[in-house]
Scaffold this active site. Structure first.
Site, mmCIF file in Angstrom:
data_model
loop_
_atom_site.group_PDB
_atom_site.id
_atom_site.type_symbol
_atom_site.label_atom_id
_atom_site.label_comp_id
_atom_site.label_asym_id
_atom_site.label_seq_id
_atom_site.Cartn_x
_atom_site.Cartn_y
_atom_site.Cartn_z
ATOM 1 N N LYS A 166 -20.050 18.208 19.737
ATOM 2 C CA LYS A 166 -19.493 18.998 18.628
ATOM 3 C C LYS A 166 -19.311 18.230 17.316
ATOM 4 O O LYS A 166 -18.584 18.662 16.419
ATOM 5 C CB LYS A 166 -18.152 19.670 19.006
ATOM 6 C CG LYS A 166 -18.138 20.375 20.338
ATOM 7 C CD LYS A 166 -19.395 21.141 20.665
ATOM 8 C CE LYS A 166 -19.672 22.342 19.804
ATOM 9 N NZ LYS A 166 -20.991 22.950 20.204
ATOM 10 N N ALA A 167 -19.996 17.101 17.188
ATOM 11 C CA ALA A 167 -19.811 16.265 15.995
ATOM 12 C C ALA A 167 -20.791 16.605 14.866
ATOM 13 O O ALA A 167 -20.680 16.036 13.772
ATOM 14 C CB ALA A 167 -19.971 14.801 16.380
ATOM 15 N N HIS A 177 -25.659 12.852 24.338
ATOM 16 C CA HIS A 177 -24.207 12.733 24.176
ATOM 17 C C HIS A 177 -23.684 11.559 25.002
ATOM 18 O O HIS A 177 -22.464 11.409 25.158
ATOM 19 C CB HIS A 177 -23.493 13.998 24.660
ATOM 20 C CG HIS A 177 -23.654 15.200 23.772
ATOM 21 N ND1 HIS A 177 -23.593 15.145 22.402
ATOM 22 C CD2 HIS A 177 -23.843 16.515 24.078
ATOM 23 C CE1 HIS A 177 -23.740 16.366 21.910
ATOM 24 N NE2 HIS A 177 -23.897 17.210 22.899
ATOM 25 N N SER A 190 -13.510 22.567 17.886
ATOM 26 C CA SER A 190 -14.874 23.042 18.070
ATOM 27 C C SER A 190 -15.249 23.025 19.557
ATOM 28 O O SER A 190 -15.868 23.962 20.083
ATOM 29 C CB SER A 190 -15.828 22.157 17.256
ATOM 30 O OG SER A 190 -17.153 22.599 17.389
ATOM 31 N N LYS A 221 -17.616 27.841 12.489
ATOM 32 C CA LYS A 221 -17.007 27.825 11.144
ATOM 33 C C LYS A 221 -17.656 26.799 10.245
ATOM 34 O O LYS A 221 -17.746 26.992 9.042
ATOM 35 C CB LYS A 221 -15.508 27.535 11.241
ATOM 36 C CG LYS A 221 -14.701 28.712 11.700
ATOM 37 C CD LYS A 221 -13.281 28.626 11.179
ATOM 38 C CE LYS A 221 -12.487 29.839 11.611
ATOM 39 N NZ LYS A 221 -11.043 29.598 11.510
HETATM 40 S S1 PPS Z 1 -23.318 20.228 20.423
HETATM 41 O O1 PPS Z 1 -23.145 21.380 21.360
HETATM 42 O O2 PPS Z 1 -22.505 19.088 20.837
HETATM 43 O O3 PPS Z 1 -24.714 19.873 20.232
HETATM 44 O O4 PPS Z 1 -22.714 20.765 19.041
HETATM 45 P P1 PPS Z 1 -22.929 20.090 17.622
HETATM 46 O O5 PPS Z 1 -24.166 20.577 17.025
HETATM 47 O O6 PPS Z 1 -22.700 18.639 17.698
HETATM 48 O O7 PPS Z 1 -21.676 20.661 16.812
HETATM 49 C C1 PPS Z 1 -21.483 22.007 16.514
HETATM 50 C C2 PPS Z 1 -20.527 22.067 15.353
HETATM 51 O O8 PPS Z 1 -21.246 21.682 14.153
HETATM 52 C C3 PPS Z 1 -21.174 22.748 13.226
HETATM 53 N N1 PPS Z 1 -22.378 22.810 12.397
HETATM 54 C C4 PPS Z 1 -22.353 22.739 11.056
HETATM 55 N N2 PPS Z 1 -21.344 22.556 10.196
HETATM 56 C C5 PPS Z 1 -21.654 22.548 8.878
HETATM 57 N N3 PPS Z 1 -22.915 22.729 8.394
HETATM 58 C C6 PPS Z 1 -23.957 22.920 9.232
HETATM 59 N N4 PPS Z 1 -25.162 23.101 8.755
HETATM 60 C C7 PPS Z 1 -23.695 22.914 10.636
HETATM 61 N N5 PPS Z 1 -24.463 23.073 11.721
HETATM 62 C C8 PPS Z 1 -23.641 23.002 12.788
HETATM 63 C C9 PPS Z 1 -21.016 23.986 14.110
HETATM 64 O O9 PPS Z 1 -20.602 25.097 13.370
HETATM 65 C C10 PPS Z 1 -20.000 23.477 15.102
HETATM 66 O O10 PPS Z 1 -18.714 23.283 14.525
HETATM 67 P P2 PPS Z 1 -17.541 24.387 14.487
HETATM 68 O O11 PPS Z 1 -16.344 23.683 13.927
HETATM 69 O O12 PPS Z 1 -17.325 24.844 15.897
HETATM 70 O O13 PPS Z 1 -18.018 25.474 13.583
#
Ligand code: PPS
Length: 293
Positions: free
Chosen positions: A45-46, A107, A137, A256
């Protein structure tokens, strides 16, 4: 078909895991990296998907535009250690990648990474996100993703996160040990989600510098626009909407995309307790996170 029961956490070499990430362990440990492989390593989720998509556009956005409309991101940048029934394992997907370089997601905590990545001196892009937003998240992700353990209620999840009883273990150990690795392994670029939110273009420039890429100003503009949250959320190839074990009625994968959403979840007492505990665990003054930008 009924979905299989939610998996249980167990201790795996000192790290909490579920069988979906250990069933293929021998093959993962024997994985043969290539010198030009690029690894995106994160605690869940980073911002893995965000940076994976940036990398894919940087390398293949110009040369293979058809990729953008036909191959979902989780196939372009396979998740090395995943092994779920009725789907190709992440390791097999990586082995079948036709691209050069290959972009690979993991991960795994630093101590469990297949040693071939170090032996081949591969480039690694590590992305870290502040613990409070990461926890929020992760909570929503575990609610909607049926191959993750039951999250329980928020207060229970909050406690488990602080104890490191999460899939892929402790956030604190993960971000800290990858940070320590950076001090001795020069091909590691450590990025922060909060910096990407603050100035995506600046962070793409730094990433390009690390990768030795020099996209044109026009190309950079297209990439920076394409990877903004709303564009990725609405992009069927980037938003995970085609994954059957995720229930988007419960929560979206692209939920979000903000820094500071933790304020909508932590009570004042939880925030204070968290901060006290954080100070005890995160003692390296050189590793600093921002919980707001
Ligand atoms: S995973 O399942 O571990 O691969 O997830 P990961 O992609 O690391 O993290 C998902 C969170 O990243 C946010 N996200 C973004 N935020 C801002 N801009 C962009 N373009 C973007 N793409 C992915 C995604 O919304 C998840 O965070 P949260 O806080 O849940 O919205």
């Amino acid at each position: 078909m009924d979905s299989p029961p939610r998996p249980q956490l167990f201790d795996f070499h000192g790290v909490s895991m579920t069988h979906y990430f250990t069933d293929n362990w021998e093959n993962i440990q024997n994985f043969q990296a290539r010198p030009d492989d690029i690894l995106v390593a994160t605690y869940p989720k980073a911002g893995t998907t965000w940076v994976s998509y940036i990398l894919d556009l940087l390398y293949f956005g110009q040369t293979s535009p058809e990729r953008q409309t036909s191959i979902p991101i989780y196939k372009r940048v396979p998740f090395l250690e995943i092994a779920i029934p009725y789907a190709a394992s992440g390791k097999d997907l990586v082995d079948e990648l036709p691209t050069s370089p290959r972009l690979i997601k993991t991960h795994l905590p630093v101590q469990l990474l297949p040693k071939s990545f170090w032996e081949k001196n591969c480039r690694v892009v590590y992305v870290a996100r502040n613990a409070k937003d990461d926890m929020v998240s992760y909570f929503h992700f575990d609610r909607m993703n049926m191959i993750q353990p039951e999250p329980g209620d928020w207060s229970n999840f909050f406690r488990r996160f602080m104890e490191g009883k999460m899939v892929f273990g402790s956030w604190y150990n993960h971000v800290s040990s990858w940070w320590t690795k950076k001090q001795t392994y020069s091909k590691l670029h450590y990025m922060f989600y909060e910096d990407l939110i603050e100035d995506t273009g600046r962070e793409i420039d730094k990433l390009c510098c690390f990768l030795g890429l020099s996209p044109s100003a026009e190309e950079k503009k297209v990439i920076t626009g394409g990877v903004q949250f709303d564009n990725m959320k609405n992009n069927g190839m980037a938003n995970y909407s085609s994954i059957p074990m995720m229930d988007f009625k419960i929560s979206s994968f692209m939920r979000k995309g903000k820094v500071g959403d933790w304020k909508n979840h932590f009570t004042v007492a939880q925030s204070e307790e968290f901060d006290e505990d954080y100070k005890r665990k995160m003692t390296d003054p050189t590793l600093q996170f921002r919980t707001e930008v």
